[in-house]
Design a protein around this motif. Structure first.
Motif, PDB file in Angstrom:
ATOM      1  N   GLU A  18     -45.415  -3.334  -1.099  1.00 41.73           N
ATOM      2  CA  GLU A  18     -46.562  -2.472  -0.830  1.00 41.73           C
ATOM      3  C   GLU A  18     -46.279  -1.405   0.209  1.00 41.73           C
ATOM      4  OE1 GLU A  18     -49.734  -5.162  -0.027  1.00 41.73           O
ATOM      5  OE2 GLU A  18     -50.217  -5.443  -2.133  1.00 41.73           O
ATOM      6  N   GLY A  19     -45.413  -1.712   1.178  1.00 44.64           N
ATOM      7  CA  GLY A  19     -45.099  -0.732   2.211  1.00 44.64           C
ATOM      8  C   GLY A  19     -44.177   0.366   1.728  1.00 44.64           C
ATOM      9  N   PHE A  20     -43.623   0.214   0.524  1.00 41.37           N
ATOM     10  CA  PHE A  20     -42.691   1.179  -0.064  1.00 41.37           C
ATOM     11  C   PHE A  20     -41.497   1.434   0.853  1.00 41.37           C
ATOM     12  CE2 PHE A  20     -41.928   5.569  -2.092  1.00 41.37           C
ATOM     13  CZ  PHE A  20     -41.046   4.991  -2.983  1.00 41.37           C
ATOM     14  N   ASP A  21     -41.036   0.392   1.522  1.00 40.64           N
ATOM     15  CA  ASP A  21     -39.807   0.441   2.301  1.00 40.64           C
ATOM     16  C   ASP A  21     -38.663   0.148   1.348  1.00 40.64           C
ATOM     17  OD1 ASP A  21     -37.682   0.083   3.942  1.00 40.64           O
ATOM     18  OD2 ASP A  21     -38.547  -1.527   5.146  1.00 40.64           O
ATOM     19  N   ASP A  22     -37.620   0.987   1.374  1.00 40.39           N
ATOM     20  CA  ASP A  22     -36.535   0.816   0.415  1.00 40.39           C
ATOM     21  C   ASP A  22     -35.802  -0.509   0.607  1.00 40.39           C
ATOM     22  OD1 ASP A  22     -35.664   3.025   2.622  1.00 40.39           O
ATOM     23  OD2 ASP A  22     -34.076   1.557   2.349  1.00 40.39           O
ATOM     24  N   ASN A  23     -35.977  -1.167   1.753  1.00 42.72           N
ATOM     25  CA  ASN A  23     -35.311  -2.436   2.001  1.00 42.72           C
ATOM     26  C   ASN A  23     -36.288  -3.604   1.932  1.00 42.72           C
ATOM     27  OD1 ASN A  23     -33.094  -4.037   2.602  1.00 42.72           O
ATOM     28  ND2 ASN A  23     -33.465  -3.948   4.810  1.00 42.72           N
ATOM     29  N   ALA A  24     -37.505  -3.356   1.439  1.00 45.19           N
ATOM     30  CA  ALA A  24     -38.539  -4.386   1.501  1.00 45.19           C
ATOM     31  C   ALA A  24     -38.340  -5.477   0.468  1.00 45.19           C
ATOM     32  CB  ALA A  24     -39.909  -3.749   1.334  1.00 45.19           C
ATOM     33  N   ASP A  25     -37.958  -5.112  -0.739  1.00 45.01           N
ATOM     34  CA  ASP A  25     -37.879  -6.078  -1.817  1.00 45.01           C
ATOM     35  C   ASP A  25     -36.504  -6.734  -1.811  1.00 45.01           C
ATOM     36  OD1 ASP A  25     -38.311  -7.570  -4.017  1.00 45.01           O
ATOM     37  OD2 ASP A  25     -38.334  -5.922  -5.446  1.00 45.01           O
ATOM     38  N   ALA A  26     -36.480  -8.056  -1.682  1.00 43.73           N
ATOM     39  CA  ALA A  26     -35.209  -8.765  -1.605  1.00 43.73           C
ATOM     40  C   ALA A  26     -34.514  -8.862  -2.951  1.00 43.73           C
ATOM     41  CB  ALA A  26     -35.432 -10.168  -1.045  1.00 43.73           C
ATOM     42  N   LEU A  27     -35.235  -8.658  -4.050  1.00 49.00           N
ATOM     43  CA  LEU A  27     -34.642  -8.830  -5.368  1.00 49.00           C
ATOM     44  C   LEU A  27     -33.980  -7.534  -5.839  1.00 49.00           C
ATOM     45  CD1 LEU A  27     -37.404 -10.905  -7.198  1.00 49.00           C
ATOM     46  CD2 LEU A  27     -35.514 -11.689  -5.765  1.00 49.00           C
ATOM     47  N   PRO A  28     -32.774  -7.627  -6.379  1.00 49.53           N
ATOM     48  CA  PRO A  28     -32.044  -6.424  -6.801  1.00 49.53           C
ATOM     49  C   PRO A  28     -32.498  -5.918  -8.163  1.00 49.53           C
ATOM     50  CG  PRO A  28     -30.689  -8.356  -7.158  1.00 49.53           C
ATOM     51  CD  PRO A  28     -31.956  -8.844  -6.508  1.00 49.53           C
ATOM     52  N   ARG A  29     -33.679  -5.325  -8.219  1.00 50.21           N
ATOM     53  CA  ARG A  29     -34.171  -4.747  -9.471  1.00 50.21           C
ATOM     54  C   ARG A  29     -35.232  -3.705  -9.147  1.00 50.21           C
ATOM     55  NH1 ARG A  29     -37.393 -10.065 -11.821  1.00 50.21           N
ATOM     56  NH2 ARG A  29     -39.019 -10.178 -10.238  1.00 50.21           N
ATOM     57  N   ALA A  30     -35.485  -2.832 -10.094  1.00 42.91           N
ATOM     58  CA  ALA A  30     -36.429  -1.734  -9.884  1.00 42.91           C
ATOM     59  C   ALA A  30     -37.858  -2.155 -10.154  1.00 42.91           C
ATOM     60  CB  ALA A  30     -36.065  -0.556 -10.789  1.00 42.91           C
ATOM     61  N   VAL A  31     -38.052  -3.100 -11.068  1.00 40.29           N
ATOM     62  CA  VAL A  31     -39.386  -3.518 -11.493  1.00 40.29           C
ATOM     63  C   VAL A  31     -39.736  -4.828 -10.801  1.00 40.29           C
ATOM     64  CG1 VAL A  31     -40.810  -4.171 -13.465  1.00 40.29           C
ATOM     65  CG2 VAL A  31     -39.081  -2.371 -13.706  1.00 40.29           C
ATOM     66  N   ILE A  32     -40.954  -4.920 -10.262  1.00 36.94           N
ATOM     67  CA  ILE A  32     -41.370  -6.120  -9.547  1.00 36.94           C
ATOM     68  C   ILE A  32     -42.552  -6.775 -10.246  1.00 36.94           C
ATOM     69  CG2 ILE A  32     -40.544  -5.248  -7.335  1.00 36.94           C
ATOM     70  CD1 ILE A  32     -43.463  -4.597  -6.652  1.00 36.94           C
ATOM     71  N   ARG A  33     -42.813  -8.016  -9.850  1.00 35.25           N
ATOM     72  CA  ARG A  33     -43.944  -8.781 -10.372  1.00 35.25           C
ATOM     73  C   ARG A  33     -44.773  -9.297  -9.199  1.00 35.25           C
ATOM     74  NH1 ARG A  33     -43.189 -10.068 -15.664  1.00 35.25           N
ATOM     75  NH2 ARG A  33     -41.079  -9.784 -16.475  1.00 35.25           N
ATOM     76  N   PRO A  34     -46.079  -9.445  -9.390  1.00 32.42           N
ATOM     77  CA  PRO A  34     -46.921 -10.021  -8.328  1.00 32.42           C
ATOM     78  C   PRO A  34     -46.881 -11.544  -8.365  1.00 32.42           C
ATOM     79  CG  PRO A  34     -48.293  -9.380 -10.160  1.00 32.42           C
ATOM     80  CD  PRO A  34     -46.883  -8.981 -10.537  1.00 32.42           C
ATOM     81  N   ASN A  35     -45.682 -12.112  -8.631  1.00 35.42           N
ATOM     82  CA  ASN A  35     -45.528 -13.547  -8.812  1.00 35.42           C
ATOM     83  C   ASN A  35     -44.666 -14.138  -7.704  1.00 35.42           C
ATOM     84  OD1 ASN A  35     -46.891 -13.040 -11.148  1.00 35.42           O
ATOM     85  ND2 ASN A  35     -45.161 -13.375 -12.518  1.00 35.42           N
ATOM     86  N   ASP A  36     -44.592 -15.460  -7.683  1.00 37.17           N
ATOM     87  CA  ASP A  36     -43.758 -16.154  -6.712  1.00 37.17           C
ATOM     88  C   ASP A  36     -42.296 -16.090  -7.125  1.00 37.17           C
ATOM     89  OD1 ASP A  36     -46.151 -17.032  -5.516  1.00 37.17           O
ATOM     90  OD2 ASP A  36     -46.242 -18.726  -6.905  1.00 37.17           O
ATOM     91  N   TYR A  37     -41.417 -15.999  -6.127  1.00 37.82           N
ATOM     92  CA  TYR A  37     -39.988 -16.158  -6.396  1.00 37.82           C
ATOM     93  C   TYR A  37     -39.344 -16.894  -5.232  1.00 37.82           C
ATOM     94  CZ  TYR A  37     -38.802 -12.420  -3.099  1.00 37.82           C
ATOM     95  OH  TYR A  37     -38.654 -11.672  -1.971  1.00 37.82           O
ATOM     96  N   MET A  38     -38.193 -17.483  -5.508  1.00 39.77           N
ATOM     97  CA  MET A  38     -37.435 -18.169  -4.474  1.00 39.77           C
ATOM     98  C   MET A  38     -35.963 -17.843  -4.659  1.00 39.77           C
ATOM     99  SD  MET A  38     -37.370 -22.232  -3.493  1.00 39.77           S
ATOM    100  CE  MET A  38     -36.442 -22.745  -4.927  1.00 39.77           C
ATOM    101  N   LEU A  39     -35.373 -17.201  -3.668  1.00 38.81           N
ATOM    102  CA  LEU A  39     -33.949 -16.907  -3.713  1.00 38.81           C
ATOM    103  C   LEU A  39     -33.143 -18.195  -3.579  1.00 38.81           C
ATOM    104  CD1 LEU A  39     -33.700 -13.708  -1.490  1.00 38.81           C
ATOM    105  CD2 LEU A  39     -32.970 -13.869  -3.871  1.00 38.81           C
ATOM    106  N   LEU A  40     -32.092 -18.304  -4.367  1.00 36.86           N
ATOM    107  CA  LEU A  40     -31.180 -19.439  -4.279  1.00 36.86           C
ATOM    108  C   LEU A  40     -29.887 -19.049  -3.577  1.00 36.86           C
ATOM    109  CD1 LEU A  40     -31.712 -21.056  -7.799  1.00 36.86           C
ATOM    110  CD2 LEU A  40     -32.824 -21.611  -5.638  1.00 36.86           C
ATOM    111  N   ASP A  41     -29.903 -17.924  -2.879  1.00 38.62           N
ATOM    112  CA  ASP A  41     -28.736 -17.513  -2.106  1.00 38.62           C
ATOM    113  C   ASP A  41     -28.478 -18.509  -0.980  1.00 38.62           C
ATOM    114  OD1 ASP A  41     -28.815 -15.335  -3.740  1.00 38.62           O
ATOM    115  OD2 ASP A  41     -29.406 -13.899  -2.199  1.00 38.62           O
ATOM    116  N   GLY A  42     -27.223 -18.570  -0.558  1.00 33.90           N
ATOM    117  CA  GLY A  42     -26.879 -19.464   0.536  1.00 33.90           C
ATOM    118  C   GLY A  42     -25.648 -20.288   0.195  1.00 33.90           C
ATOM    119  N   GLU A  43     -25.542 -21.451   0.805  1.00 33.76           N
ATOM    120  CA  GLU A  43     -24.359 -22.285   0.625  1.00 33.76           C
ATOM    121  C   GLU A  43     -24.435 -23.077  -0.667  1.00 33.76           C
ATOM    122  OE1 GLU A  43     -22.110 -24.334   3.986  1.00 33.76           O
ATOM    123  OE2 GLU A  43     -23.094 -26.037   3.020  1.00 33.76           O
ATOM    124  N   TRP A  44     -23.390 -22.994  -1.456  1.00 33.75           N
ATOM    125  CA  TRP A  44     -23.250 -23.738  -2.703  1.00 33.75           C
ATOM    126  C   TRP A  44     -21.993 -24.602  -2.629  1.00 33.75           C
ATOM    127  CZ3 TRP A  44     -25.424 -22.496  -7.938  1.00 33.75           C
ATOM    128  CH2 TRP A  44     -26.567 -21.694  -7.850  1.00 33.75           C
TER     129      TRP A  44
END
Length: 619
Positions: A18-44
């Motif tokens: 909503e703030g239209f900050d170019d670094n606001a959205d953690a997901l690497p895509r142009a289109v967003i959804r008003p839904n829940d997400y959970m990043l699985l980044d980290g230690e594997w």
């Protein structure tokens, strides 16, 4: 507060945008959804499958992993860390990753319209995925996803899900010259000089999110008709339950009124199960155009509404703009534009580093960045949209010409087009560069026909882009017509006298002796200023193979002199090589870590407020 809300990688896409900050959205895509997400980044958990026995031994069912690795990160980094080797693999590499995750307590719980989806920002070159030991198939129907530059997704069957889930990923890559590699080394081009260390594997984020059973996919193509204030949206429906639906569009100008749309419409559809592309057109009254000086964007909210009035929503930004190659010149929104470009090879740079580079290239005076045969984080395209930077993108090239390499090339092109067709900043596509992957372009009719057919397809299906068939030299002519919207040449010399001579010959229509190879192959082509002429690579001052000064002050002085000679002639643009140092190529104008300029700001700007193109004056 739920476990999901406490999760370090949990978020709501819409609230982050909503703030239209170019670094606001953690997901690497142009289109967003008003839904829940959970990043699985980290230690594997991580294992290097040196003998390629994981499949036969069912590692996806059970395996003891002897290493850990951070996702995202390259296979090369992970193996180098585990084996303490600078050169982790030579021929083929197979690695496995695994981790557990707890399903978040989200709005999907008990929602008959929702399902869980697993998405990879990019991974490859060949990726297989299991969930709790069950093999997954991508939405496109792939048991093995091929490619390493674009995202792909899996819908998760509820029967597979557990309170605690185990995801297993097998990644395979090789030195195969038929796959789309860009400038990563292969059997054909070995590392050194302009060829780089491979950078493959788990290279972008991975996340799990809630999506609707019946929805619009997160890909939106945008084509503008600026004279008519019309925008054509290419949308993709994903349907589990056949029936009657409607697409509802609302467009907002957030700079004026966030609450009330400036345009809206609905389109009824009868949809079968599966996936389908649909084109819809919307008129935006008194539309403001996207330009370099004023990169105005609108916000699109698109909904797929079912018979019960349940709406599945996506959201993206877009801009209205027109790029045209008209005669000898380029026009943006019917106004002449000269391309002050720079070649950019992001390599293994992080998103934050690339972000710094983009602002630095703007400070250099560039209005165009040529992203050189590489796939990058899609958030960079969003940043270019915001700051008013034009982009020239390219299909990462295979390294040899064959039927297999052309099939891989076409697949990579289509994947990229589907996911980055939203952005007004992208104005030019290159199909090939300097014959890499098309080395027989002058002698093999099949190679030329493939490029001609692809060029014609792009003209019809993606008229919002200009297309270059084979950048640098050996463009294709058929019956005297160039199968490229631009005539481009790569010219490398550090001698000013030779530079003037080559520019004079090129401007006069000499096509055979100015570049490393003839500029046109196939039927004769007679250049008479009817196609924009661009020097799409030059300079490289400081790189051993290209010569020139290594001192920054002397380099800046020579760039000014070379740039002035370009301005004195009727070119439509030029692209300096290059933005940053990368491996053996030490010719960057800015620091790759900090983004600080090594040369004066504005160095690459033409400093011409208006370009007097032929026919630009009033009669």
């Amino acid at each position: 507060m739920s476990a999901a809300e406490n999760h370090i990688n949990y978020g709501l896409s819409k609230s982050r945008e909503e703030g239209f900050d170019d670094n606001a959205d953690a997901l690497p895509r142009a289109v967003i959804r008003p839904n829940d997400y959970m990043l699985l980044d980290g230690e594997w958990k991580f294992s290097h499958d040196i003998l390629d026995k994981g499949l036969s031994e069912n590692w996806f069912v059970s395996h003891h992993y002897d290493q850990t690795a951070h996702w995202p990160g390259s296979v090369e980094q992970h193996i180098a860390s585990a084996l303490k080797s600078e050169k982790p693999w030579q021929d083929k590499v197979v690695v496995w990753y695994e981790r557990e995750f707890t399903l978040p307590k989200t709005e999907a719980k008990g929602n008959a319209n929702a399902l869980m989806q697993l998405s990879f920002g990019a991974c490859g070159y060949e990726t297989q995925v299991w969930l709790n030991g069950f093999a997954l198939i991508t939405i496109e129907g792939e048991e093995k996803h091929l490619g390493e530059y674009t995202s792909f997704s899996y819908e998760l069957d509820e029967k597979m899900l557990r309170p605690i889930n185990r995801i297993t990923v097998r990644i395979e890559s090789s030195m195969d010259a038929d796959i789309t590699r860009g400038k990563q080394e292969s059997y054909v081009y070995k590392r050194g000089g302009i060829w780089y260390q491979t950078y493959t594997g788990a290279v972008r984020s991975i996340w799990i999110e809630t999506v609707e059973r019946n929805r619009l996919r997160s890909r939106v193509g945008v084509v503008s008709s600026v004279e008519d204030n019309l925008v054509r949206f290419n949308l993709t429906t994903r349907i589990s339950d056949p029936g009657s639906y409607k697409i509802r569009l609302k467009v907002y100008d957030d700079k004026e009124d966030k609450a009330n749309p400036v345009a809206e419409d609905e389109y009824p559809l009868m949809l079968q199960a599966g996936q389908k592309s649909q084109r819809v057109v919307l008129r935006i009254p008194d539309a403001k155009l996207w330009s370099i000086e004023n990169p105005h964007q609108y916000r699109l909210v698109a909904q797929l509404v079912d018979e019960n009035d349940y709406a599945a929503e996506i959201e993206t930004r877009f801009g209205l703009r027109k790029i045209e190659a008209r005669g000898c010149c380029l026009y943006l929104n019917n106004k002449p534009v000269y391309l002050d470009g720079i070649l950019y090879q992001p390599g293994a740079s992080t998103y934050e580093q690339i972000r710094k580079h983009m602002y630095a290239m703007k400070e250099l005076g560039c209005n165009l960045v040529r992203i050189h045969i590489a796939g990058v984080d899609p958030r960079i395209y969003k940043l270019a949209d915001k700051i008013g930077m034009l982009l020239w993108v390219e299909v990462p090239s295979p390294h040899q010409s064959s039927q297999k390499s052309r099939t891989n090339h076409r697949s990579e092109l289509f994947r990229m087009l589907a996911l980055i067709g939203t952005h007004p900043s992208i104005i030019i596509w290159s199909l090939y560069n300097e014959d890499w992957g098309a080395q027989d372009i002058a002698t093999n009719p099949e190679t030329r026909q493939y490029i001609i057919d692809t060029y014609h397809y792009m003209q019809l299906a993606y008229p919002q882009f200009l297309v270059v068939d084979n950048d640098g030299w050996q463009h294709i002519s058929f019956e005297g017509r160039l199968k490229s919207d631009l005539l481009t040449a790569h010219l490398y010399t550090s001698d000013l006298q030779r530079w003037n001579q080559v520019l004079d010959e090129l401007s006069a229509g000499e096509l055979d002796r100015v570049a490393a190879f003839p500029l046109v192959v196939g039927d004769p082509f007679f250049y008479r200023n009817q196609v924009p002429l661009i020097v799409s690579e030059w300079g490289g001052f400081g790189f051993d193979n290209y010569g020139g000064p290594k001192d920054d002050d002397d380099r800046a002085d020579l760039i000014r002199k070379f740039k002035q000679e370009l301005r004195n002639r009727s070119f439509a643009g030029d692209i300096y090589t290059q933005a940053t140092n990368i491996e053996d190529e030490k010719n960057g104008l800015l620091d790759a870590e900090t983004g600080n300029l090594n040369v004066p700001a504005g160095l690459l700007n033409t400093q011409q407020n208006q370009i007097e193109y032929p026919g630009n004056q009033a009669d």
